[in-house]
Design a protein around this motif. Structure first.
Motif, PDB file in Angstrom:
ATOM      1  N   TYR A  72     -21.821  30.163  30.331  1.00 58.58           N
ATOM      2  CA  TYR A  72     -22.771  30.626  31.343  1.00 58.58           C
ATOM      3  C   TYR A  72     -24.068  30.598  30.977  1.00 58.58           C
ATOM      4  N   ALA A  73     -24.173  30.825  29.980  1.00 55.28           N
ATOM      5  CA  ALA A  73     -26.417  30.527  29.492  1.00 55.28           C
ATOM      6  C   ALA A  73     -26.681  29.750  29.228  1.00 55.28           C
ATOM      7  N   ASN A  74     -26.372  28.736  28.637  1.00 57.06           N
ATOM      8  CA  ASN A  74     -26.766  27.450  28.099  1.00 57.06           C
ATOM      9  C   ASN A  74     -26.610  26.504  28.909  1.00 57.06           C
ATOM     10  N   GLY A  75     -25.169  26.377  29.384  1.00 47.49           N
ATOM     11  CA  GLY A  75     -24.681  25.392  30.630  1.00 47.49           C
ATOM     12  C   GLY A  75     -23.520  24.103  29.917  1.00 47.49           C
ATOM     13  N   TRP A  76     -23.238  24.562  29.135  1.00 47.65           N
ATOM     14  CA  TRP A  76     -22.526  23.178  28.257  1.00 47.65           C
ATOM     15  C   TRP A  76     -21.488  22.511  29.130  1.00 47.65           C
ATOM     16  N   ILE A  77     -20.604  23.453  29.849  1.00 43.96           N
ATOM     17  CA  ILE A  77     -19.851  22.755  31.249  1.00 43.96           C
ATOM     18  C   ILE A  77     -20.317  22.867  32.252  1.00 43.96           C
ATOM     19  N   THR A  78     -20.559  22.478  33.168  1.00 40.06           N
ATOM     20  CA  THR A  78     -21.257  22.649  34.513  1.00 40.06           C
ATOM     21  C   THR A  78     -19.853  21.738  35.372  1.00 40.06           C
ATOM     22  N   ILE A  79     -19.665  22.191  36.670  1.00 37.36           N
ATOM     23  CA  ILE A  79     -19.113  21.677  37.546  1.00 37.36           C
ATOM     24  C   ILE A  79     -19.254  20.528  37.958  1.00 37.36           C
ATOM     25  N   ASP A  80     -20.016  19.570  37.675  1.00 40.82           N
ATOM     26  CA  ASP A  80     -20.186  18.193  38.090  1.00 40.82           C
ATOM     27  C   ASP A  80     -19.226  17.948  36.439  1.00 40.82           C
ATOM     28  N   ASP A  81     -19.286  18.216  35.324  1.00 45.16           N
ATOM     29  CA  ASP A  81     -18.783  17.795  34.477  1.00 45.16           C
ATOM     30  C   ASP A  81     -16.961  17.922  34.477  1.00 45.16           C
ATOM     31  N   ILE A  82     -16.925  18.723  35.230  1.00 48.06           N
ATOM     32  CA  ILE A  82     -14.928  18.308  35.426  1.00 48.06           C
ATOM     33  C   ILE A  82     -14.393  17.908  36.821  1.00 48.06           C
ATOM     34  N   ASP A  83     -15.874  17.526  37.537  1.00 47.71           N
ATOM     35  CA  ASP A  83     -15.475  16.783  39.198  1.00 47.71           C
ATOM     36  C   ASP A  83     -14.930  15.954  38.950  1.00 47.71           C
ATOM     37  N   LEU A  84     -13.861  15.706  38.742  1.00 44.61           N
ATOM     38  CA  LEU A  84     -13.151  14.293  38.485  1.00 44.61           C
ATOM     39  C   LEU A  84     -12.929  13.513  39.987  1.00 44.61           C
ATOM     40  N   ILE A  85     -12.527  14.083  40.803  1.00 40.93           N
ATOM     41  CA  ILE A  85     -12.471  13.213  42.279  1.00 40.93           C
ATOM     42  C   ILE A  85     -14.419  12.669  42.733  1.00 40.93           C
ATOM     43  N   GLY A  86     -15.312  13.257  42.456  1.00 40.58           N
ATOM     44  CA  GLY A  86     -16.437  13.247  43.647  1.00 40.58           C
ATOM     45  C   GLY A  86     -16.778  14.059  44.864  1.00 40.58           C
ATOM     46  N   MET A  87     -18.169  14.681  45.181  1.00 42.77           N
ATOM     47  CA  MET A  87     -17.926  15.236  45.945  1.00 42.77           C
ATOM     48  C   MET A  87     -18.063  14.688  47.551  1.00 42.77           C
ATOM     49  N   PRO A  88     -17.680  14.718  48.497  1.00 44.50           N
ATOM     50  CA  PRO A  88     -17.679  13.885  49.584  1.00 44.50           C
ATOM     51  C   PRO A  88     -18.572  13.917  50.355  1.00 44.50           C
ATOM     52  N   ASP A  89     -18.877  13.018  50.754  1.00 46.33           N
ATOM     53  CA  ASP A  89     -19.992  11.959  51.299  1.00 46.33           C
ATOM     54  C   ASP A  89     -20.783  13.059  52.306  1.00 46.33           C
ATOM     55  N   ARG A  90     -19.808  13.965  53.238  1.00 47.94           N
ATOM     56  CA  ARG A  90     -20.222  14.884  54.071  1.00 47.94           C
ATOM     57  C   ARG A  90     -21.086  16.122  53.369  1.00 47.94           C
ATOM     58  N   PHE A  91     -20.725  16.397  52.068  1.00 43.02           N
ATOM     59  CA  PHE A  91     -21.481  17.199  51.401  1.00 43.02           C
ATOM     60  C   PHE A  91     -23.005  17.390  50.689  1.00 43.02           C
ATOM     61  N   LYS A  92     -22.877  15.538  50.740  1.00 41.17           N
ATOM     62  CA  LYS A  92     -23.966  15.174  49.535  1.00 41.17           C
ATOM     63  C   LYS A  92     -25.611  15.853  49.697  1.00 41.17           C
ATOM     64  N   ASP A  93     -25.421  15.336  51.394  1.00 47.90           N
ATOM     65  CA  ASP A  93     -26.415  15.816  52.107  1.00 47.90           C
ATOM     66  C   ASP A  93     -27.211  17.272  52.052  1.00 47.90           C
ATOM     67  N   MET A  94     -26.175  18.192  51.927  1.00 49.09           N
ATOM     68  CA  MET A  94     -26.106  20.001  51.999  1.00 49.09           C
ATOM     69  C   MET A  94     -27.140  20.523  50.228  1.00 49.09           C
ATOM     70  N   PRO A  95     -27.897  21.640  51.060  1.00 43.92           N
ATOM     71  CA  PRO A  95     -28.978  22.301  50.063  1.00 43.92           C
ATOM     72  C   PRO A  95     -27.783  22.875  49.303  1.00 43.92           C
ATOM     73  N   ALA A  96     -28.469  22.230  47.179  1.00 41.78           N
ATOM     74  CA  ALA A  96     -27.547  23.631  47.186  1.00 41.78           C
ATOM     75  C   ALA A  96     -27.721  25.069  47.423  1.00 41.78           C
ATOM     76  N   GLY A  97     -26.838  25.533  46.644  1.00 42.42           N
ATOM     77  CA  GLY A  97     -27.233  27.661  46.728  1.00 42.42           C
ATOM     78  C   GLY A  97     -26.621  27.866  48.012  1.00 42.42           C
TER      79      GLY A  97
END
Length: 97
Positions: A72-97
């Protein structure tokens, strides 16, 4: 990360560790050759030691919790590393957080 969050994660990991470690090292009366008590289940352990399981679960949960907090502190493995199917297009333009 708040210390209460770390404590909650440690508690969850401790419970999971205890359940995972329960079957290891258990021998039945048939395996050891000792006589059974009348009415005893065939799967009952010969010498159940809950203290040993609690100590092992405590150690395993501490190691797993330390790894989780370090990740958690160092960010070795993030959600992007384990996202195997990719983010749907409708969520790509949304702000993070």
């Amino acid at each position: 990360m708040e210390w209460t969050s770390v404590l909650a994660i440690y508690f969850l990991l401790w419970v999971f560790s205890a359940f995972i470690l329960l079957p290891f090292g258990v021998k039945t009366h048939d395996e050891t050759g000792e006589p059974k008590v009348p009415g005893q289940a065939d799967s009952a352990p010969v010498n159940f030691r809950p203290g040993r399981i609690l100590i092992r679960a405590t150690i395993l949960a501490a190691v797993l919790c330390a790894l989780y907090v370090a990740n958690y502190a160092n960010g070795w493995i993030t959600i992007d590393d384990i996202d195997l199917i990719g983010m749907p297009d409708r969520f790509k333009d949304m702000p993070a957080g």
